[in-house]
Design an enzyme around this catalytic site. Structure first.
Site, mmCIF file in Angstrom:
data_model
loop_
_atom_site.group_PDB
_atom_site.id
_atom_site.type_symbol
_atom_site.label_atom_id
_atom_site.label_comp_id
_atom_site.label_asym_id
_atom_site.label_seq_id
_atom_site.Cartn_x
_atom_site.Cartn_y
_atom_site.Cartn_z
ATOM 1 C CD GLU A 80 -3.193 8.183 -5.106
ATOM 2 O OE1 GLU A 80 -2.945 7.142 -4.445
ATOM 3 O OE2 GLU A 80 -3.541 9.471 -4.754
ATOM 4 C CB ILE B 159 -11.181 -0.888 4.871
ATOM 5 C CG1 ILE B 159 -12.335 -0.351 3.617
ATOM 6 C CG2 ILE B 159 -11.792 -0.495 5.909
ATOM 7 C CD1 ILE B 159 -13.278 -1.422 3.341
ATOM 8 C CG HIS C 285 -6.114 4.744 -1.938
ATOM 9 N ND1 HIS C 285 -4.989 4.281 -1.347
ATOM 10 C CD2 HIS C 285 -5.912 4.075 -3.138
ATOM 11 C CE1 HIS C 285 -4.252 3.368 -2.071
ATOM 12 N NE2 HIS C 285 -4.899 3.288 -3.050
ATOM 13 C CB ALA D 122 -12.985 3.409 0.752
ATOM 14 C CG ASP E 177 -1.893 0.868 1.206
ATOM 15 O OD1 ASP E 177 -2.448 1.458 0.115
ATOM 16 O OD2 ASP E 177 -2.433 1.244 2.250
ATOM 17 C CG HIS E 178 -0.487 4.784 -0.032
ATOM 18 N ND1 HIS E 178 -1.007 5.864 -0.912
ATOM 19 C CD2 HIS E 178 -1.543 4.459 0.714
ATOM 20 C CE1 HIS E 178 -2.329 5.982 -0.604
ATOM 21 N NE2 HIS E 178 -2.519 5.141 0.141
ATOM 22 N N GLY F 151 -7.948 8.406 6.851
ATOM 23 C CA GLY F 151 -7.986 8.806 8.419
ATOM 24 C C GLY F 151 -9.482 8.576 8.895
HETATM 25 P P1 13P Z 1 -8.865 4.684 5.334
HETATM 26 O O1 13P Z 1 -8.040 5.726 6.190
HETATM 27 O O2 13P Z 1 -10.132 5.390 5.058
HETATM 28 O O3 13P Z 1 -9.446 3.486 5.916
HETATM 29 O O4 13P Z 1 -8.310 4.412 4.031
HETATM 30 C C1 13P Z 1 -7.293 3.422 4.006
HETATM 31 C C2 13P Z 1 -6.443 3.493 2.561
HETATM 32 O O5 13P Z 1 -6.697 4.126 1.580
HETATM 33 C C3 13P Z 1 -5.172 2.529 2.794
HETATM 34 O O6 13P Z 1 -4.471 2.912 1.545
HETATM 35 O O1 G3H Z 2 -3.266 4.863 3.368
HETATM 36 C C1 G3H Z 2 -2.872 4.746 4.785
HETATM 37 C C2 G3H Z 2 -3.178 3.373 5.497
HETATM 38 O O2 G3H Z 2 -4.005 3.826 6.388
HETATM 39 C C3 G3H Z 2 -1.769 2.977 6.046
HETATM 40 O O3 G3H Z 2 -1.575 3.776 7.080
HETATM 41 O O4 G3H Z 2 0.949 4.216 6.806
HETATM 42 O O5 G3H Z 2 -0.132 4.444 9.121
HETATM 43 O O6 G3H Z 2 0.297 2.227 8.075
HETATM 44 P P1 G3H Z 2 0.196 3.531 7.778
HETATM 45 ZN ZN ZN Z 3 -4.299 4.967 0.671
#
Ligand code: 13P
Ligand code: G3H
Ligand code: ZN
Length: 311
Positions: free
Chosen positions: A134, A257, A213, A215, A82-83, A181
């Site tokens: 993205e 999520i 994202h 969501a 993720d990211h 968030g």
């Molecule tokens: P939320 O903060 O809405 O759960 O989003 C999570 C997310 O986009 C992780 O990449």
């Molecule tokens: O998009 C971000 C996710 O909620 C992951 O959060 O980088 O604090 O693990 P984190």
């Molecule tokens: Zn995200």
């Protein structure tokens, strides 16, 4: 069953008008809560790991826990970064067994985002791994104050064809008004997503999987439970579930999520300590926390993701 990529999942989700849940994982209880829910609902699953999660738990621990979940559930599971914000972290996850990575070049210029994303795609595809790119920056609550800043952060649909064609990505995250968030809208502000942008992206990229994202619905029941037991999360607001259902019926095939999992776990632990101030065995408070995550994920799989029974 070995770990899978999201290719087949997205194809079926697009055709079936539903979305795959992509849940962030950080420890054993979170992984077990999510995968036990998916097992009962027979749902395909994406477990995603952020740079922060790798730092907290270590890549190898998360990977082994996910392998255990795979054995335990027999479900098709995709493990996704993720990211990822650099080529190096994407490479490390690809080399370390992930079946999908996100390269988030949204903070770069359009050209630099394309170049970075292309580099990751070339490395990933040569190894059978898929890539999410993205375009557009997810709005933060501050951005929404100023209309021009707000517009600047949404995905520009006129750019999507060129981006997808030049990068070769397998899916695309877009910004239509969701944010990360627990504070996604101001109190009193009507939650609004730009479905017109999603529609235009879908028109320009027919059949192409889109990712949402930020969501989480920031489930009021959990926020209330947290605040009733010593927490302080006033004005936490998320994306209404009917909007997510609508997005899932359109081109959105992956819904991310994380915050809702955090809220479910924290609400349960806060209540447990308030009701049992004498408890100090982690199993006493982590058991209901894991069960709360399972219940939350089951509701999501059935209610708006619609991917129950699709594994
Ligand atoms: P939320 O903060 O809405 O759960 O989003 C999570 C997310 O986009 C992780 O990449
Ligand atoms: O998009 C971000 C996710 O909620 C992951 O959060 O980088 O604090 O693990 P984190
Ligand atoms: Zn995200």
């Amino acid at each position: 069953m070995p770990l899978v990529t999201s290719t087949e999942m997205f194809k079926k989700a697009y055709e079936g008008g539903y979305a795959i849940g992509a849940f962030n994982v950080n420890n054993m209880e979170i992984i077990q809560g999510i995968t036990e829910a998916a097992k009962e609902e027979r749902a395909p699953l994406i477990l995603q790991v952020s740079a922060g999660a790798r730092k907290y738990a270590k890549h190898v621990y998360l990977m082994k826990l996910i392998e255990a979940a795979l054995e335990d559930t027999g479900l098709p599971i995709c493990v996704h970064l993720d990211h990822g914000d650099t080529f190096e972290i994407c490479k490390s996850c690809i080399d370390g067994g992930f079946t999908s990575v996100m390269i988030d070049g949204s903070h770069h210029s359009f050209e630099d985002n394309i170049a970075l994303t292309r580099q990751v795609v070339d490395y990933a595809h040569a190894r059978g791994v898929v890539v999410e790119g993205e375009l557009g920056r997810l709005a933060g609550i501050e951005d929404a104050v100023n209309v021009s800043a707000e517009d600047a952060s949404y995905t520009n649909p006129a750019e999507v064809e060129e981006f997808v064609q030049k990068t070769g990505v397998d899916s695309l995250a877009i910004a239509i008004g969701t944010s990360h968030g627990a504070y996604k809208f101001k109190p009193g502000q009507k939650p609004r997503l730009r479905f017109d942008i999603l529609e235009e992206v879908q028109r320009r990229l027919p059949g192409f999987p889109i990712v949402l994202h930020g969501a989480s619905s920031v489930i009021p029941e959990f926020v209330e439970m947290i605040n009733a037991h010593g927490g302080q999360m006033p004005d936490a607001i998320g994306i209404p579930e009917d909007m997510l259902r609508q997005a899932a019926k359109m081109a959105v095939c992956k819904i991310n999520i994380d915050s809702d999992l955090r809220l479910a776990m924290t609400a349960s632990i806060r209540r447990h300590f308030a009701e049992h101030p004498d408890h100090f065995d982690p199993r006493q408070y982590l058991t209901p926390a894991r069960a709360n995550i399972k219940g939350l994920v089951q509701r999501k799989l059935k209610n708006f993701l619609g991917c129950d029974g699709k594994a």
